[in-house]
Design a protein around this motif. Structure first.
Motif, mmCIF file in Angstrom:
data_model
loop_
_atom_site.group_PDB
_atom_site.id
_atom_site.type_symbol
_atom_site.label_atom_id
_atom_site.label_comp_id
_atom_site.label_asym_id
_atom_site.label_seq_id
_atom_site.Cartn_x
_atom_site.Cartn_y
_atom_site.Cartn_z
ATOM 1 N N ILE A 57 -4.497 -5.293 13.600
ATOM 2 C CA ILE A 57 -5.946 -5.185 13.480
ATOM 3 C C ILE A 57 -6.370 -5.772 12.138
ATOM 4 C CG2 ILE A 57 -7.880 -3.547 13.245
ATOM 5 C CD1 ILE A 57 -6.290 -1.683 15.169
ATOM 6 N N PHE A 58 -5.564 -5.490 11.099
ATOM 7 C CA PHE A 58 -5.835 -5.985 9.753
ATOM 8 C C PHE A 58 -4.915 -7.162 9.447
ATOM 9 C CE2 PHE A 58 -7.087 -1.533 9.826
ATOM 10 C CZ PHE A 58 -8.418 -1.649 9.444
ATOM 11 N N LEU A 59 -5.443 -8.123 8.726
ATOM 12 C CA LEU A 59 -4.736 -9.389 8.537
ATOM 13 C C LEU A 59 -4.150 -9.573 7.148
ATOM 14 C CD1 LEU A 59 -7.442 -11.567 10.312
ATOM 15 C CD2 LEU A 59 -5.346 -10.629 11.315
ATOM 16 N N GLY A 60 -4.607 -8.789 6.187
ATOM 17 C CA GLY A 60 -4.158 -8.955 4.812
ATOM 18 C C GLY A 60 -2.836 -8.259 4.551
ATOM 19 N N PRO A 61 -2.275 -8.510 3.373
ATOM 20 C CA PRO A 61 -1.025 -7.854 2.998
ATOM 21 C C PRO A 61 -1.267 -6.374 2.692
ATOM 22 C CG PRO A 61 -1.866 -9.110 1.150
ATOM 23 C CD PRO A 61 -2.784 -9.379 2.312
ATOM 24 N N GLU A 62 -0.244 -5.606 2.770
ATOM 25 C CA GLU A 62 -0.300 -4.188 2.403
ATOM 26 C C GLU A 62 -1.365 -3.422 3.176
ATOM 27 O OE1 GLU A 62 -0.534 -3.839 -1.869
ATOM 28 O OE2 GLU A 62 0.913 -5.467 -2.135
ATOM 29 N N THR A 63 -1.422 -3.627 4.481
ATOM 30 C CA THR A 63 -2.403 -2.916 5.304
ATOM 31 C C THR A 63 -1.729 -2.028 6.347
ATOM 32 O OG1 THR A 63 -2.572 -4.856 6.755
ATOM 33 C CG2 THR A 63 -4.249 -4.633 5.026
ATOM 34 N N GLU A 64 -0.438 -1.758 6.176
ATOM 35 C CA GLU A 64 0.301 -0.973 7.168
ATOM 36 C C GLU A 64 -0.297 0.421 7.360
ATOM 37 O OE1 GLU A 64 4.799 0.717 7.696
ATOM 38 O OE2 GLU A 64 4.570 -1.287 6.831
ATOM 39 N N GLU A 65 -0.643 1.083 6.242
ATOM 40 C CA GLU A 65 -1.213 2.431 6.339
ATOM 41 C C GLU A 65 -2.581 2.383 7.021
ATOM 42 O OE1 GLU A 65 -2.750 5.816 3.258
ATOM 43 O OE2 GLU A 65 -0.917 4.735 2.691
#
Length: 194
Positions: free
Chosen positions: A165-173
């Motif tokens: 859903i999110f494309l940027g880095p560090e968006t796992e949470e």
């Protein structure tokens, strides 16, 4: 133009796509420590035209038209240089994915950041997300409960089908919270209202 944008974002059909949404995105951009004129302009203009009946992609294309008319009216060399990139960012909100071709002055990381800012409400706390989902329902109040349930469920299922859903880095949470919120809304939509 500031007064016109404030008027547009205060229209009566808006309950979520308001100045509060714009402020939320601008604060999130600031928290990311990114002063970016292109993204700031895209935030201000991306939902400046919002008609829930006409929907997407009409709203986005009309928002681009309004922005480009404004950019042209400034007769500013700086604004002319930003025009293609801001328009591309707004257009990317139609499908919420990176475009196949980017303008020369726009990076994939800028597009990812902008789209993630627009979608970040999905990863908020369950209480904030529930308020957001109620506001979206109010924007689509012209539809019956059943029509809305079917249409909204389809949109939400579409989000879940994306690998990210999110494309940027560090968006796992953020990804995990968004999926939990979306699944919760889908479950609530399946419960008949009394």
């Amino acid at each position: 133009m500031a007064a016109e944008l404030q008027t547009r974002y205060s229209e009566p059909q808006r309950h979520y796509h308001t100045l509060e949404h714009i402020s939320y995105m601008l604060r999130a951009l600031e928290l990311n420590g990114r002063g970016n004129e292109t993204i700031e302009l895209a935030i201000w203009f991306h939902d400046c035209v919002y008609d829930p009946v006409k929907g997407s992609p009409w709203n986005e294309r009309e928002s681009i038209r309004v922005f480009e008319e404004f950019a042209d009216s400034t007769k500013s060399h700086t604004m002319a240089g930003l025009k293609e990139s801001v328009s591309a960012l707004i257009e990317a909100t139609i499908l919420h994915r990176l475009p196949d071709v980017l303008p020369e002055r726009l990076s994939a990381s800028e597009v990812a950041m902008f789209l993630d800012l627009d979608m970040s409400i999905l990863a908020e706390s369950p209480a904030v997300y529930e308020t957001y989902s109620r506001q979206i329902r109010e924007e689509y109040s012209q539809y019956s409960a059943e029509s809305y349930r079917l249409g909204r469920s389809k949109v939400l299922q579409g989000f879940l089908l994306h690998e990210h859903i999110f494309l940027g880095p560090e968006t796992e949470e953020m990804e995990q919270r968004a999926r939990e919120n979306i699944e919760g809304e889908i479950t609530r939509l399946m419960i008949p209202s009394t």
